[in-house]
Design a protein around this motif. Structure first.
Motif, PDB file in Angstrom:
ATOM      1  N   ALA A   2      30.427 -45.361  32.386  1.00 38.41           N
ATOM      2  CA  ALA A   2      30.170 -44.631  31.133  1.00 38.41           C
ATOM      3  C   ALA A   2      31.105 -43.429  31.033  1.00 38.41           C
ATOM      4  CB  ALA A   2      28.705 -44.198  31.081  1.00 38.41           C
ATOM      5  N   ALA A   3      31.314 -42.726  32.149  1.00 38.03           N
ATOM      6  CA  ALA A   3      32.210 -41.553  32.133  1.00 38.03           C
ATOM      7  C   ALA A   3      33.640 -42.000  31.845  1.00 38.03           C
ATOM      8  CB  ALA A   3      32.126 -40.816  33.468  1.00 38.03           C
ATOM      9  N   ASP A   4      34.083 -43.094  32.497  1.00 36.89           N
ATOM     10  CA  ASP A   4      35.455 -43.590  32.273  1.00 36.89           C
ATOM     11  C   ASP A   4      35.670 -43.979  30.819  1.00 36.89           C
ATOM     12  OD1 ASP A   4      35.961 -43.317  34.933  1.00 36.89           O
ATOM     13  OD2 ASP A   4      35.913 -45.472  35.406  1.00 36.89           O
ATOM     14  N   LYS A   5      34.630 -44.514  30.181  1.00 37.08           N
ATOM     15  CA  LYS A   5      34.765 -44.970  28.793  1.00 37.08           C
ATOM     16  C   LYS A   5      34.427 -43.854  27.802  1.00 37.08           C
ATOM     17  CE  LYS A   5      33.865 -49.921  29.482  1.00 37.08           C
ATOM     18  NZ  LYS A   5      34.950 -50.564  28.776  1.00 37.08           N
ATOM     19  N   GLY A   6      34.065 -42.682  28.311  1.00 37.12           N
ATOM     20  CA  GLY A   6      33.732 -41.553  27.426  1.00 37.12           C
ATOM     21  C   GLY A   6      32.448 -41.785  26.637  1.00 37.12           C
ATOM     22  N   LEU A   7      31.524 -42.571  27.214  1.00 41.41           N
ATOM     23  CA  LEU A   7      30.262 -42.862  26.514  1.00 41.41           C
ATOM     24  C   LEU A   7      29.251 -41.769  26.858  1.00 41.41           C
ATOM     25  CD1 LEU A   7      30.123 -46.678  27.330  1.00 41.41           C
ATOM     26  CD2 LEU A   7      30.622 -45.656  25.086  1.00 41.41           C
ATOM     27  N   THR A   8      28.777 -41.055  25.857  1.00 41.24           N
ATOM     28  CA  THR A   8      27.866 -39.929  26.124  1.00 41.24           C
ATOM     29  C   THR A   8      26.418 -40.301  25.804  1.00 41.24           C
ATOM     30  OG1 THR A   8      28.357 -39.134  23.922  1.00 41.24           O
ATOM     31  CG2 THR A   8      29.616 -38.152  25.732  1.00 41.24           C
ATOM     32  N   ASN A   9      26.182 -41.525  25.317  1.00 40.14           N
ATOM     33  CA  ASN A   9      24.815 -41.917  24.937  1.00 40.14           C
ATOM     34  C   ASN A   9      24.214 -42.933  25.902  1.00 40.14           C
ATOM     35  OD1 ASN A   9      26.491 -43.998  24.175  1.00 40.14           O
ATOM     36  ND2 ASN A   9      25.417 -44.447  22.269  1.00 40.14           N
ATOM     37  N   VAL A  10      24.750 -42.982  27.122  1.00 38.54           N
ATOM     38  CA  VAL A  10      24.198 -43.892  28.135  1.00 38.54           C
ATOM     39  C   VAL A  10      23.499 -43.062  29.202  1.00 38.54           C
ATOM     40  CG1 VAL A  10      24.711 -45.622  29.908  1.00 38.54           C
ATOM     41  CG2 VAL A  10      26.018 -45.611  27.765  1.00 38.54           C
ATOM     42  N   GLU A  11      22.203 -43.374  29.389  1.00 38.36           N
ATOM     43  CA  GLU A  11      21.399 -42.669  30.406  1.00 38.36           C
ATOM     44  C   GLU A  11      21.002 -43.728  31.425  1.00 38.36           C
ATOM     45  OE1 GLU A  11      16.849 -40.925  30.233  1.00 38.36           O
ATOM     46  OE2 GLU A  11      17.947 -41.191  28.385  1.00 38.36           O
ATOM     47  N   THR A  12      20.924 -43.358  32.699  1.00 35.12           N
ATOM     48  CA  THR A  12      20.515 -44.360  33.686  1.00 35.12           C
ATOM     49  C   THR A  12      19.079 -44.082  34.142  1.00 35.12           C
ATOM     50  OG1 THR A  12      21.467 -43.056  35.490  1.00 35.12           O
ATOM     51  CG2 THR A  12      22.850 -44.776  34.559  1.00 35.12           C
ATOM     52  N   ALA A  13      18.391 -45.148  34.552  1.00 34.95           N
ATOM     53  CA  ALA A  13      17.012 -45.002  35.039  1.00 34.95           C
ATOM     54  C   ALA A  13      16.740 -46.074  36.087  1.00 34.95           C
ATOM     55  CB  ALA A  13      16.027 -45.163  33.883  1.00 34.95           C
ATOM     56  N   VAL A  14      16.113 -45.668  37.168  1.00 31.75           N
ATOM     57  CA  VAL A  14      15.673 -46.657  38.161  1.00 31.75           C
ATOM     58  C   VAL A  14      14.440 -47.341  37.581  1.00 31.75           C
ATOM     59  CG1 VAL A  14      14.765 -46.994  40.487  1.00 31.75           C
ATOM     60  CG2 VAL A  14      16.557 -45.302  40.094  1.00 31.75           C
ATOM     61  N   ALA A  15      14.484 -48.665  37.498  1.00 38.95           N
ATOM     62  CA  ALA A  15      13.348 -49.379  36.899  1.00 38.95           C
ATOM     63  C   ALA A  15      13.296 -50.805  37.410  1.00 38.95           C
ATOM     64  CB  ALA A  15      13.475 -49.388  35.377  1.00 38.95           C
ATOM     65  N   ASP A  16      12.099 -51.252  37.734  1.00 42.69           N
ATOM     66  CA  ASP A  16      11.852 -52.644  38.089  1.00 42.69           C
ATOM     67  C   ASP A  16      11.607 -53.409  36.788  1.00 42.69           C
ATOM     68  OD1 ASP A  16      10.771 -55.082  38.845  1.00 42.69           O
ATOM     69  OD2 ASP A  16       9.395 -54.227  40.320  1.00 42.69           O
ATOM     70  N   ALA A  17      12.318 -54.503  36.615  1.00 43.43           N
ATOM     71  CA  ALA A  17      12.211 -55.292  35.384  1.00 43.43           C
ATOM     72  C   ALA A  17      10.783 -55.753  35.099  1.00 43.43           C
ATOM     73  CB  ALA A  17      13.113 -56.514  35.507  1.00 43.43           C
ATOM     74  N   GLU A  18       9.981 -55.879  36.150  1.00 50.82           N
ATOM     75  CA  GLU A  18       8.624 -56.402  35.964  1.00 50.82           C
ATOM     76  C   GLU A  18       7.596 -55.303  35.764  1.00 50.82           C
ATOM     77  OE1 GLU A  18       7.989 -58.922  39.325  1.00 50.82           O
ATOM     78  OE2 GLU A  18       9.706 -60.166  38.815  1.00 50.82           O
TER      79      GLU A  18
END
Ligand SMILES: C[S@@+](CC[C@H](N)C(=O)[O-])C[C@H]1O[C@@H](n2cnc3c(N)ncnc32)[C@H](O)[C@@H]1O
Length: 264
Positions: free
Chosen positions: A82-98
């Protein structure tokens, strides 16, 4: 057990997924964006984001994307991308799909690409997708599939079931965190049973060069030899599905990827 195996496997190979052509440039990435027709105001969630390629593909078209994954090392790759692409609207979260840690009806779009075959309980994952989608929200699922009569013509149900079991064993031998690739018909059933309406499905074939595919998960020499033997000595139905072949001295095969678009 399976989820800790996933974290172990992907934690150790996170950087390989950041640069993997199948994940970063695979044709399904552009196609799924085209099919979904994302809207500027949308709140999106990408489940099992890996190195973040799908989250990054949608981010320029929507308001905000949460890129989630059970493996922290993969989220580190997502933040770099996201930083390399200059994307400022991407947030990360640890999450189990289930067990998605998000409130009901929060998202306009939930995506999940080339990952659901790791989930121990796909029905539970799709129920979580439904819960977190707004009414009218879109679910875009992309994953490798097992053969069934929709993908592989001319074989009996028993032959296709046997080919599907061997194909999943082949994947699991290379990556112990592999669970099971569903067949396209099974995806339709699981999504329908969760109460989502399937709007569109299609199959895209992707050609895989055997050696880098095995190397991405660090398969040792004995495992590589067993994988190669499985490709070369498969039943006619398995060979019709995986299409093993030599090209300029290199072994190639083909995987089928399904894209399914559904609405809540
Ligand atoms: C092949 S990568 C995903 C590729 C990525 N979605 C893309 O489009 O490039 C598979 C990811 O699934 C994640 N994963 C596996 N099981 C999971 C689970 N139960 N919940 C969340 N993430 C999971 C792994 O940590 C890994 O990052």
């Amino acid at each position: 057990m399976t989820k800790s195996l996933v974290q172990q496997q992907f934690g150790a190979h996170a950087a390989a997924y950041a640069t993997s052509a199948v994940h970063a440039k695979g044709a399904s990435l552009g196609r799924v964006v085209e099919l979904v027709q994302p809207q500027r105001a949308w709140q999106a969630l990408d489940v099992a984001t890996g190195a973040g390629h799908t989250a990054a593909a949608f981010a320029p078209h929507v308001a905000h994307v949460i890129a989630s994954d059970v493996t922290e090392e993969m989220l580190e790759e997502t933040r770099k991308l996201a930083a390399d692409k200059g994307l400022t609207n991407v947030e990360t979260a640890v999450a189990d799909a289930e067990a998605l840690p998000f409130e009901d009806a929060r998202f306009d779009l939930v995506t999940c690409r080339i990952a659901a075959h790791h989930f121990p309980d796909v029905a539970r994952f799709v129920a979580e997708v439904k819960r977190t989608l707004k009414p009218g929200g879109t679910f875009a699922m992309v994953d490798n599939i097992s053969p069934d009569a929709r993908s592989t013509l001319g074989y009996t149900e028993a032959e296709l079931r046997d080919a599907a079991a061997t194909y999943n064993a082949f994947e699991k031998l290379r990556d112990p965190s592999h669970g099971r690739c569903l067949a396209l018909g099974e995806w339709g059933e699981v999504i329908g049973a969760a109460g989502l309406a399937v709007l569109h499905w299609e199959i895209m074939s992707k050609d895989m060069e055997f050696t880098p595919w095995a190397a991405r998960m660090d398969a040792d020499t004995a495992t590589v030899a067993r994988l190669q033997a499985m490709l070369e000595t498969g039943t006619p139905a398995l060979k019709a599905f995986l299409r093993p072949r030599l090209d300029a001295g290199a072994l190639w095969f083909t995987l089928d990827e399904a894209i399914v678009i559904a609405r809540k």
